[in-house]
Design an enzyme around this catalytic site. Structure first.
Site, PDB file in Angstrom:
ATOM      1  N   ASP A  13       4.069  21.040  19.295  1.00 12.10           N
ATOM      2  CA  ASP A  13       4.487  22.239  20.033  1.00 12.10           C
ATOM      3  C   ASP A  13       5.570  21.961  21.065  1.00 12.10           C
ATOM      4  OD1 ASP A  13       2.508  23.573  18.590  1.00 12.10           O
ATOM      5  OD2 ASP A  13       0.991  23.099  20.094  1.00 12.10           O
ATOM      6  N   LYS A  16      10.031  22.296  18.226  1.00 10.63           N
ATOM      7  CA  LYS A  16      10.747  21.832  17.026  1.00 10.63           C
ATOM      8  C   LYS A  16      11.341  22.997  16.250  1.00 10.63           C
ATOM      9  CE  LYS A  16       6.955  19.921  15.728  1.00 10.63           C
ATOM     10  NZ  LYS A  16       6.132  20.138  16.932  1.00 10.63           N
ATOM     11  N   GLY A  40       2.772  25.403  13.663  1.00  8.37           N
ATOM     12  CA  GLY A  40       3.157  26.744  14.087  1.00  8.37           C
ATOM     13  C   GLY A  40       4.469  26.600  14.826  1.00  8.37           C
ATOM     14  N   HIS A  41       5.572  26.951  14.170  1.00  4.48           N
ATOM     15  CA  HIS A  41       6.905  26.755  14.746  1.00  4.48           C
ATOM     16  C   HIS A  41       7.500  28.115  15.107  1.00  4.48           C
ATOM     17  CE1 HIS A  41       7.449  22.545  12.753  1.00  4.48           C
ATOM     18  NE2 HIS A  41       6.339  22.656  13.460  1.00  4.48           N
ATOM     19  N   GLN A 217       3.973  18.872  13.738  1.00  3.91           N
ATOM     20  CA  GLN A 217       3.118  18.106  14.662  1.00  3.91           C
ATOM     21  C   GLN A 217       3.993  17.233  15.582  1.00  3.91           C
ATOM     22  OE1 GLN A 217       1.937  18.035  11.024  1.00  3.91           O
ATOM     23  NE2 GLN A 217       1.249  19.992  11.808  1.00  3.91           N
TER      24      GLN A 217
END
Ligand code: GDP
Ligand code: IMO
Ligand code: MG
Length: 422
Positions: A13, A16, A40-41, A217
């Protein structure tokens, strides 16, 4: 640099998604090389926020070729749902060698987490660990097996047969024909995207395309070099790219390490610089530090440069991209961890024994903060003096040059210090 890895330098988080989308504006190809829908981007532009889990963060740019490479674990149900939500035109290819995440994997993920009690990892419950476990055990369905429509039911039956003792032990039971019925529409949908992405990627490299390899990640969640067992089941670092995309190692030119101006962690595990005062709450609310995939509140801590130096060493980082600098405005004193104390010794490494890591206490330097809102600045020179000092200190403590810093979630809130493409 032509072929650049985007690496998360902390526990995920770091931003990225934002930085990949930003760099994609000057690139031709974006490749996701590991992980799955645990990621989750977030990408924000033109007042719209997109949350991506499986899809590469180049997907919102119609000129980009997007690739989901062999190292990924792909949940075909989430894949379709995500693409259905995207209205843009896009180009997307999925590796025939990637691994399929089945509903079974999510059930096992939950079962194993529940069985661990206070030893749980705090996974995202997306079936990631169980899917990679099956891959290594050589019983997984690869994408090629899944989109082989003629043999899909047989492939599912074979898989359930090989898994029968384990499923029995967990008290889980499935029928191949029911799974087939449920999954067939998703296999039909996925099939149109599938190709040998190693061949495709090597051709794109021959054509001298600019390529971003988007890590999911963070390096400290790496199965090989992270804070085991509180890690994910893949390797998000730069050396993972060749193996997990099917290219030669020497074709990777360098890595941009994405780091928050502070530290967060979601899930369980030691966190030496974790803040327990009201400051954690203030940062969490200001930055909306809640998991994109699970909605869980993220744990908040001061910047920890022992962790960053660990990531630099295990991954190799050419340049830093520092995110969420705006969030630190208004904090009087900014602590930066420069070493740990473990059993009365000062150390500058992340202990591999998790009990030692739990015991390690941070040693800080303290920098003066700044009060000005910096979210609308357009250049480095507009930064308050103390914010410049903070960035300089990070460069000094990591010995890595900063290529950009970010002062807001939007694409436009990005200040570039060095053009890494030329
Ligand atoms: P990722 O998983 O590394 O892509 O990061 P996430 O998207 O999970 O979390 C980063 C969060 O910070 C997202 O909500 C982004 O929109 C947001 N973000 C990224 N860069 C900045 C920044 O510089 N300032 C602020 N305020 N938010 C940012
Ligand atoms: P992005 O790409 C933050 C964490 C989970 C848990 C551990 C194992 O958005 O940075 P898993 O479901 O992978 O088996 O969970 O890893 N985790 C993440 N934390 N960001 C992520 O992805 C994460 N993906 C997994 O919270 O601690
Ligand atoms: Mg995230």
């Amino acid at each position: 640099m032509k072929r650049i890895v985007v690496v998360g330098m902390q526990w995920g988080d770091e931003g990225k998604g934002k930085i990949t989308d930003y760099l994609a504006q000057k690139s031709d190809v974006v490749v996701r090389f590991q992980g799955g829908a645990n990621a989750g981007h977030t990408v924000v532009f033109s007042d719209t926020k997109y949350s991506l889990h499986l899809l590469p963060s180049g997907i919102l740019n119609p000129d980009i070729v997007n690739i989901m490479a062999n190292g990924m674990v792909i949940d075909p149900i989430i894949f379709k749902k995500e693409l259905d939500a995207i209205k843009n035109l896009y180009t997307l290819y999925v590796s025939s060698r990637a691994t399929i995440v089945l509903p079974i994997h999510k059930d096992i993920d939950l079962f194993l987490e529940n069985s661990k009690g206070d030893k749980k990892i705090g996974t995202t419950a997306k079936g990631i660990g169980p899917a990679y476990t099956d891959k290594v055990a050589r019983i997984a369905l690869k994408v090629a097996d899944f989109v082989d429509l003629e043999h899909l039911e047989e492939n599912l039956a074979n898989y359930l047969y090989l898994k029968r003792f384990e499923l029995k032990a967990y008290g889980l039971s499935y029928s191949a024909s029911k799974l087939y019925e449920e999954l067939l529409p998703y296999a039909v949908y996925l099939k149109r995207f599938v190709t040998d992405t190693s061949i495709l990627l090597n051709n794109l490299i021959t054509e001298n395309k600019t390529i971003i390899f988007e890590g999911a990640q963070g390096s400290l969640l790496c199965i090989e070099n992270g804070t085991y067992p509180f890690v994910t089941s893949s390797s998000p670092i730069a050396s993972s790219v060749p193996l997990n995309t099917g290219i030669a190692p020497w074709l990777v030119d360098g890595a941009v390490g994405i780091m928050k101006a502070y530290t967060t962690r979601v899930g369980e595990g030691p966190f030496p610089t974790e803040i327990f005062s009201n400051l954690a709450h203030e940062i969490r609310e200001k930055a909306r530090e809640y998991g994109v995939t699970t909605g869980r509140p993220r744990r908040i801590g001061y910047l920890d440069t022992v962790l960053i130096r660990h990531t630099k060493r295990v991954s190799g980082i050419s340049y830093l991209a520092i995110t969420l600098l705006d969030i630190l405005s208004g904090i009087d004193e900014l602590k930066i961890c420069v070493s740990y104390t473990l059993d009365d010794q000062i150390i500058d490494y992340v202990p591999s024994n998790i009990r030692d890591f739990e015991k390690a206490t941070p040693n800080y330097i303290v920098l003066e903060g700044w009060n000005e809102d910096i979210s609308n600045i357009k250049s480095y020179k507009e930064l308050p003096k103390n914010a410049k000092e903070y960035l300089k200190k990070i460069e000094e403590l990591t010995n890595i040059p900063i290529m950009l810093f970010s002062v807001g979630a939007d694409r436009t809130q990005t200040i570039v210090l060095k053009d890494i493409f030329n």
